[in-house]
Each structure stands twice: as C-alpha cells, then as structure tokens.
Design a protein around this motif. Sequence first.
Motif, PDB file in Angstrom:
ATOM      1  N   TRP A 265      15.694  39.375  73.746  1.00 20.29           N
ATOM      2  CA  TRP A 265      15.153  40.663  74.256  1.00 20.29           C
ATOM      3  C   TRP A 265      16.054  41.734  73.456  1.00 20.29           C
ATOM      4  CZ3 TRP A 265      18.319  43.879  76.725  1.00 20.29           C
ATOM      5  CH2 TRP A 265      19.299  43.392  77.532  1.00 20.29           C
ATOM      6  N   GLN A 266      15.397  42.818  73.318  1.00 23.30           N
ATOM      7  CA  GLN A 266      16.168  44.187  72.593  1.00 23.30           C
ATOM      8  C   GLN A 266      15.152  45.295  72.908  1.00 23.30           C
ATOM      9  OE1 GLN A 266      17.565  43.647  68.707  1.00 23.30           O
ATOM     10  NE2 GLN A 266      16.729  45.758  67.969  1.00 23.30           N
ATOM     11  N   PHE A 267      16.077  46.500  73.107  1.00 22.64           N
ATOM     12  CA  PHE A 267      15.285  47.658  73.233  1.00 22.64           C
ATOM     13  C   PHE A 267      16.354  48.728  72.868  1.00 22.64           C
ATOM     14  CE2 PHE A 267      16.646  47.186  77.392  1.00 22.64           C
ATOM     15  CZ  PHE A 267      17.244  48.394  77.849  1.00 22.64           C
ATOM     16  N   THR A 268      15.896  49.793  72.660  1.00 22.71           N
ATOM     17  CA  THR A 268      16.681  51.128  72.103  1.00 22.71           C
ATOM     18  C   THR A 268      16.488  52.141  73.244  1.00 22.71           C
ATOM     19  OG1 THR A 268      16.844  50.686  69.945  1.00 22.71           O
ATOM     20  CG2 THR A 268      17.408  52.868  70.555  1.00 22.71           C
ATOM     21  N   LEU A 271      18.905  57.492  74.299  1.00 23.71           N
ATOM     22  CA  LEU A 271      20.371  58.112  73.853  1.00 23.71           C
ATOM     23  C   LEU A 271      20.727  57.555  72.449  1.00 23.71           C
ATOM     24  CD1 LEU A 271      22.322  58.336  77.356  1.00 23.71           C
ATOM     25  CD2 LEU A 271      21.420  60.260  75.862  1.00 23.71           C
ATOM     26  N   GLY A 272      19.839  56.574  72.108  1.00 27.69           N
ATOM     27  CA  GLY A 272      20.097  56.031  70.844  1.00 27.69           C
ATOM     28  C   GLY A 272      20.801  54.783  70.829  1.00 27.69           C
ATOM     29  N   ASN A 273      21.105  54.226  72.029  1.00 29.22           N
ATOM     30  CA  ASN A 273      21.818  52.901  72.243  1.00 29.22           C
ATOM     31  C   ASN A 273      20.983  51.655  72.110  1.00 29.22           C
ATOM     32  OD1 ASN A 273      24.399  54.323  72.758  1.00 29.22           O
ATOM     33  ND2 ASN A 273      23.424  54.813  74.538  1.00 29.22           N
ATOM     34  N   THR A 274      21.206  50.815  71.539  1.00 26.17           N
ATOM     35  CA  THR A 274      20.521  49.486  71.228  1.00 26.17           C
ATOM     36  C   THR A 274      20.991  48.392  72.154  1.00 26.17           C
ATOM     37  OG1 THR A 274      19.786  50.031  69.022  1.00 26.17           O
ATOM     38  CG2 THR A 274      19.625  47.834  69.869  1.00 26.17           C
ATOM     39  N   TRP A 275      20.283  47.701  73.151  1.00 30.73           N
ATOM     40  CA  TRP A 275      20.676  46.802  73.982  1.00 30.73           C
ATOM     41  C   TRP A 275      19.818  45.438  73.791  1.00 30.73           C
ATOM     42  CZ3 TRP A 275      24.551  48.305  77.132  1.00 30.73           C
ATOM     43  CH2 TRP A 275      24.617  49.850  77.564  1.00 30.73           C
ATOM     44  N   SER A 276      20.598  44.416  73.955  1.00 28.35           N
ATOM     45  CA  SER A 276      20.102  42.834  73.401  1.00 28.35           C
ATOM     46  C   SER A 276      20.584  41.887  74.506  1.00 28.35           C
ATOM     47  CB  SER A 276      19.984  42.566  71.990  1.00 28.35           C
ATOM     48  OG  SER A 276      21.406  42.678  71.622  1.00 28.35           O
ATOM     49  N   GLY A 277      19.964  40.779  74.262  1.00 27.68           N
ATOM     50  CA  GLY A 277      20.667  39.637  75.001  1.00 27.68           C
ATOM     51  C   GLY A 277      19.614  38.439  74.821  1.00 27.68           C
ATOM     52  N   SER A 278      20.065  37.370  75.134  1.00 27.56           N
ATOM     53  CA  SER A 278      19.433  36.103  74.856  1.00 27.56           C
ATOM     54  C   SER A 278      18.271  35.836  75.787  1.00 27.56           C
ATOM     55  CB  SER A 278      20.574  34.694  74.982  1.00 27.56           C
ATOM     56  OG  SER A 278      20.962  34.907  76.295  1.00 27.56           O
ATOM     57  N   GLY A 279      17.402  34.919  75.611  1.00 24.08           N
ATOM     58  CA  GLY A 279      16.301  34.639  76.676  1.00 24.08           C
ATOM     59  C   GLY A 279      15.320  35.596  76.451  1.00 24.08           C
ATOM     60  N   ASN A 280      14.011  35.486  76.778  1.00 21.39           N
ATOM     61  CA  ASN A 280      13.095  36.368  76.690  1.00 21.39           C
ATOM     62  C   ASN A 280      12.604  37.133  77.913  1.00 21.39           C
ATOM     63  OD1 ASN A 280      12.441  35.922  73.863  1.00 21.39           O
ATOM     64  ND2 ASN A 280      10.945  34.259  74.353  1.00 21.39           N
ATOM     65  N   LYS A 281      13.262  36.784  79.103  1.00 20.36           N
ATOM     66  CA  LYS A 281      12.637  37.509  80.214  1.00 20.36           C
ATOM     67  C   LYS A 281      14.059  37.607  80.993  1.00 20.36           C
ATOM     68  CE  LYS A 281       8.795  36.780  82.234  1.00 20.36           C
ATOM     69  NZ  LYS A 281       7.664  36.022  82.702  1.00 20.36           N
ATOM     70  N   PRO A 282      14.727  38.539  80.728  1.00 20.26           N
ATOM     71  CA  PRO A 282      16.194  38.727  81.586  1.00 20.26           C
ATOM     72  C   PRO A 282      16.037  38.936  82.888  1.00 20.26           C
ATOM     73  CG  PRO A 282      15.554  40.516  80.059  1.00 20.26           C
ATOM     74  CD  PRO A 282      14.630  39.429  79.784  1.00 20.26           C
ATOM     75  N   LYS A 283      16.835  38.429  83.810  1.00 20.94           N
ATOM     76  CA  LYS A 283      17.040  38.895  85.248  1.00 20.94           C
ATOM     77  C   LYS A 283      17.630  40.368  85.275  1.00 20.94           C
ATOM     78  CE  LYS A 283      19.255  35.196  86.643  1.00 20.94           C
ATOM     79  NZ  LYS A 283      19.691  34.479  87.565  1.00 20.94           N
TER      80      LYS A 283
END
Length: 392
Positions: A265-268, A271-283
Amino acid sequence: GIPMVQINVGGVGYIEVVETIQQIATNIGDIPDVDVEAHCHALQEEMVLMSNQAKRMANEGMRVTTASFSASTIYAAEPKDDAILIMLEELGVPMTHVNPNDPRGGYWEYISLDASTGISPISSMYPTDVWLYDARSEHRHLAEADPTSPDHSYNFTDPAWDAGQIAPWPIDTAWTYERAIAILTTLRKSFADAVRIPAVPDTTCVSASGDTGRDYSVTKFNHSGGKWTCFDEVSTAKFASDHGASCDVASANRPGRPQQSMEGWQFTDNLGNTWSGSGNKPKILCHVDICESLWHMGVRTDQLVGYFGGDMSDVTQRCHGTLCMTANFNGMTNVNTARYTVDLGTIVTLNPDIIIDQAYCYWGTCDPYKGLLSYSGQMDDLKALGIPMVQI
C-alpha cells in the motif's frame, strides 16, 4: 518500523481534509468508497443552500463568532485555524476573526469572563448575532441558562446569547462528506432562525485578500480581530461547483487504487509525505475521529484494530451535540489509559502496521510531531516501537 503519519487539519478546510482521508481509505483498503458514492454530490447541494443562507446573513449585516466557555475564560476561536470554520467562511458565512494569544501559536484568543456576573469584554470586542459554542462540552454550555443544573459552572450575559441565538460547533468530529452535510444542515437551521441583534453596531466587511492581518497566511481569510469577509457570490458558487467536479473525478476513479500495487500500500499525505508498507490491507491504530471517518468510507475492523483519543463507551465523549460516532468501536481496542496517555503493551499486542493521528500544524509543517499523541508524554516510547505515525 510502524509509521506514525501526520496529516494536517490546522488552517486547512474541512472538505480538503476529507479528500485527504478519502485517499488514505482508497489506498489502504480494498473497498468501494461508500461516502463518495452516497454523499459527495449531496454535499454540493447542501453547500449551495448554506451559501444562500450566508448571503441573507451578509445582506442583513449579521456576524457569527465561535468560542469555548469556561468559568473564568472565554476561548474565542480564530476561523482561519479551524477546518469547519474555514468551510463556513468559504461558503460565505460572516465569521468574526479574533486575535489569538494562545502560546501554542494560534487558534484561541483568551478573554476573561466574570462567571458570577456573566460579563466579558468579548461582547464589546466582537459584537455578534450568532454564537457557535464548543460541542465537546455541549451539556456545560447549555447549562449556562439553568443555575439548578449540576453542569452549571458560569454565567454569560450577551445580547445574542441571551436571545438564544447559539449553535453547536463540532470542533472534534469525523471527516466525511456525510458528516459535512450533517454539520451544515444543523448550522443552517440555526442561522435561518437567527435575526440581526440591534445592539450589534454596523461595521464594514473586508475582501478575502484585502487585509494583511496576522503575520502568517494559511488561507486567503487573513483578517485581524473584529473583521469578517465580505460575501462573494462568484467565489462561493465556484467552491460548490469545484466540489461537484471533484465528486465526478472521485466516482470515475473509485474502482481503482491508483497508488497501490499487489505488493503493498502507498499514499501521499497533504504535506507531501509519501507513506508505504507491505501487504494490501494494513492494520490501523487511529484517533477516534479518523477511525470514524475511515469506517464510513468502508474500512472495517479487520483493519481498524484500535483507537485512542476518547472512550467510545462514554456517550458524552461519543456524542458532541447531536453528532454521534457510529462506527463499530466495540470491534476495536481502546488503547487509552487516560485522556492522552496510551497503553504501550496493548499497542505492541495489536501490532498495527500504521498509526494515524490528528494534528494542528500551524506554519505549514508537522515537524516536530504535532499529532494529539504528542500530549501523551510518551513520544519517545511510541517512536521506539518503529510504527509509522501519520498525522492528519
């Protein structure tokens, strides 16, 4: 390695914050966005109705002032620092601006109140026709008129207040199109019933960008204390029509998840910061207002594992005025041990992939951390967990 993500709600309009959370919901949950489909265009209709009401108020020379009351102090709210008040001003409501003296950098002007006589200089500083009061303490504000109430703690003598021209301001609330409709509908009814208070003197409004005001500018409504924005029919109509266009875009993109791949998953954030992680449905562990918002956008308790920022088993915390939280908080774990502090052991057990907090970031930055968890005194311990912390 748990992200603690901040997304700013200070000096940002309510609808803009909703759009940011819509991005989060779309990119962390494999969902249809219920809030967009059911309420986005309906909000545009309510925006037009509120603008029509605002025009009537402006033509009659009315003003609206926002405050939170206590036994010895009135905390007058600066419209350009609050998301809901910005939305109202964008729709043309004549919001009274104040001169914040809160040492934290904005939002509140502290003004004295004599709780026994009910007299405060705010009545002459900011003459008003309608008061918006802090709905977090609805019972205390409404008990002002009833000295026999156990919640009665102060008196306030003011022409508009004494005339009953008051309405709830849900300063802490969810961020959805559905909630925006409820807020505007509630306030519009109160505004429609209000009349001009003869004791309020005639003064002149200022244009949206015609006053230098305070020493920083987050929105175009940069006015000094006692001033308010002139009604601009072109601007208010454009605000509503632009929202309608964004609904069309959101509906067209709803089947897809533009920032997400099968690998994660990933989103911005806003404030322009991009966040991401593994797996499609984070807890997710989230502030109650964020959990409520994501729930109404379709994210469920398979992802919303815990919350902080209030005890949702307490109706006085779950409801602010007539607006109540309706997410399934029984299916989530409350990690609070007190108003701000959290149980680190419970958080470890829940093992969230991301923490989403609510932040008031003046000056356009959320660094250092400005989320409400910063009041816990546990930031070093929380950061040591390595969980990404998103501030909204």
